[in-house]
Scaffold this active site. Structure first.
Site, mmCIF file in Angstrom:
data_model
loop_
_atom_site.group_PDB
_atom_site.id
_atom_site.type_symbol
_atom_site.label_atom_id
_atom_site.label_comp_id
_atom_site.label_asym_id
_atom_site.label_seq_id
_atom_site.Cartn_x
_atom_site.Cartn_y
_atom_site.Cartn_z
ATOM 1 N N GLN A 255 0.823 -1.204 0.000
ATOM 2 C CA GLN A 255 0.000 0.000 0.000
ATOM 3 C C GLN A 255 0.861 1.259 0.000
ATOM 4 O O GLN A 255 0.483 2.288 -0.571
ATOM 5 C CB GLN A 255 -0.935 0.003 1.212
ATOM 6 N N HIS A 321 -7.618 1.161 4.988
ATOM 7 C CA HIS A 321 -7.558 -0.301 4.955
ATOM 8 C C HIS A 321 -7.127 -0.774 6.339
ATOM 9 O O HIS A 321 -6.223 -0.194 6.944
ATOM 10 C CB HIS A 321 -6.508 -0.813 3.967
ATOM 11 N N HIS A 410 -49.645 24.518 9.840
ATOM 12 C CA HIS A 410 -49.473 23.070 9.763
ATOM 13 C C HIS A 410 -50.696 22.360 10.338
ATOM 14 O O HIS A 410 -51.225 21.411 9.746
ATOM 15 C CB HIS A 410 -48.221 22.637 10.552
#
Length: 422
Positions: A255, A321, A410
């Protein structure tokens, strides 16, 4: 690699290093911010002209080179690819597709009350831009990792941008059926995808990994264009007490060779293992110039006082990872991009053919999300439907809550519907 003990006389230095690593995303982007913002602004203002200037400067695009790669060029690349590599690409594509199909969210409806139905529908994004790095190495795997889940999701327009695309990348594009592929990269490609130019229509979302300039550009355009995540220079973590030193070192070196900015970390309470891995890394990276460079700059081995501390530090760093010793270890993992279990699961398998995506969160973004998936290419839209009976049951509760909040409109909208049409 630096070997640091988190206890005793090394505790203070270790904590300072850990704090720096926790801030790695913001600190790294800060280094390139002025340049990236200038490029974004210039492409937004001058469009195609600026895009081609930057592509010529950074991507070696010739004055007469077409931005758009033709399907004929992709086909020629595929035909020039060895059968062995063609088969590998096909296997990878099939596994990525199968994994994405399994991930795809489902549509459903439930009935929370008689006469009430609520649920969700799933719709693909209209267009996505897939960024495929093209600097040091050809990355056909990244093209498959970004385009395949978008196809599974049903995205209608998939655009690929990659600087100086290698034959292998073009071959993968042919395999994937890509029809819109532009030979541009860097922050200028992100600007074109986000803002649009004469040649490249803007997209709804940009996905894919890249260097610091690409990662910063994605972050800066995210207010106007969707992005997947910061997916910058590679990060690898190994948390082990009983692992094979040669195997651990091999993953760290593999990596680390991605980028000089790659971060490689081993965390263990086993001091003997730490020293063995340190020696193995030195030996294995001897002839790998790029890995040797990044490991010397950012490689770290943390020796903790206990196993629990090693686990806590792993979650604190939230690396892209992560390799652990056994399936039992997965239970304590809270923050990571992708997890690899045991001595026979090299992280490189995840880079290519396993199926789970290799576009993963960096810069501690593993705290809030995992890797790229089919979910990044769809919208989950909620749906609700009432009959008069259902509204009669739940309506009074909505009215009570609306009045408690002082939202009289509402409450009245519910009352009007409860009375029915005139």
């Amino acid at each position: 690699m630096k070997l640091v003990r988190t206890f005793g006389r090394g505790a203070k230095a270790a904590e300072a290093l850990i704090t720096t690593l926790e801030q790695r995303g913001a600190l790294n982007m800060g280094r390139v911010e002025p340049v990236v913002r200038e490029i974004l602004s210039d492409v937004r203002l001058r469009g195609e002209e600026a895009l081609r200037e930057y592509a010529a400067k950074f991507d070696s695009l010739g004055a007469n080179d077409a931005l758009l790669v033709s399907r004929e060029e992709m086909k020629a690349a595929w035909e020039a690819t060895s059968p062995h590599l063609q088969e590998a690409m096909q296997v990878a594509q099939a596994n990525i597709r199968a994994f994405a199909e399994a991930q795809k969210p489902q549509e459903w409806m439930i009935a929370p009350a008689d006469g009430v139905e609520t649920g969700q529908i799933v719709r693909p994004l209209g267009s996505v831009g897939c960024y495929v790095p093209g600097g040091r190495y050809p990355l056909p795997s990244t093209l498959l990792m970004t385009a395949t889940p978008a196809q599974v999701a049903g995205v209608e327009r998939i655009v690929v941008c990659s600087p100086k695309p290698a034959r292998e990348t073009l071959a993968a594009a042919w395999l994937a059926g890509i029809t819109e592929f532009y030979r541009v990269g860097g922050a200028q490609a992100i600007a074109a995808l986000a803002y649009g130019t004469a040649a490249i229509a803007r997209v709804d979302k940009i996905v894919g990994p890249g260097n610091l300039f690409v990662t910063a550009a994605k972050a800066f355009v995210s207010g106007e264009c969707g992005i997947d995540m910061p997916a910058g220079p590679t990060e690898i973590g190994v948390t082990s007490e009983t692992g094979d030193p040669a195997g651990i070192a091999a993953d760290l070196v593999a990596q680390a060779e991605h980028d000089p900015e790659a971060l490689a970390v081993l965390i263990t309470s086993n001091a003997e293992l730490a020293e063995q891995v340190e020696a193995e890394v030195k030996q294995q990276a001897k002839s790998n110039t790029l890995a040797k460079q990044s490991l010397a700059k950012q490689g770290c081995i943390f020796v903790t006082s206990t196993v629990t501390e090693a686990q806590e530090l792993t979650n604190r760093l939230a690396l892209e990872h992560l390799t652990v010793d056994s399936a039992a270890d997965v239970k304590w993992v809270k923050n990571a991009g992708s997890v690899f279990v045991g001595a026979y699961s090299p992280q490189s398998m995840g880079d290519y053919v396993s199926g789970p995506n290799h576009v993963l969160p960096t810069g501690r973004n593993g705290r809030v999300r995992g890797g790229l998936s089919v979910m990044d290419f769809v919208k989950v839209i909620t749906v609700q439907q009432y009959t008069m009976k259902g509204l009669s049951q739940l309506g009074p509760h909505a009215i009570a809550l609306a009045e408690a909040e002082g939202l009289v409109g509402h409450a009245e909208s519910v009352r009007v519907k409860m009375r029915g049409p005139k």
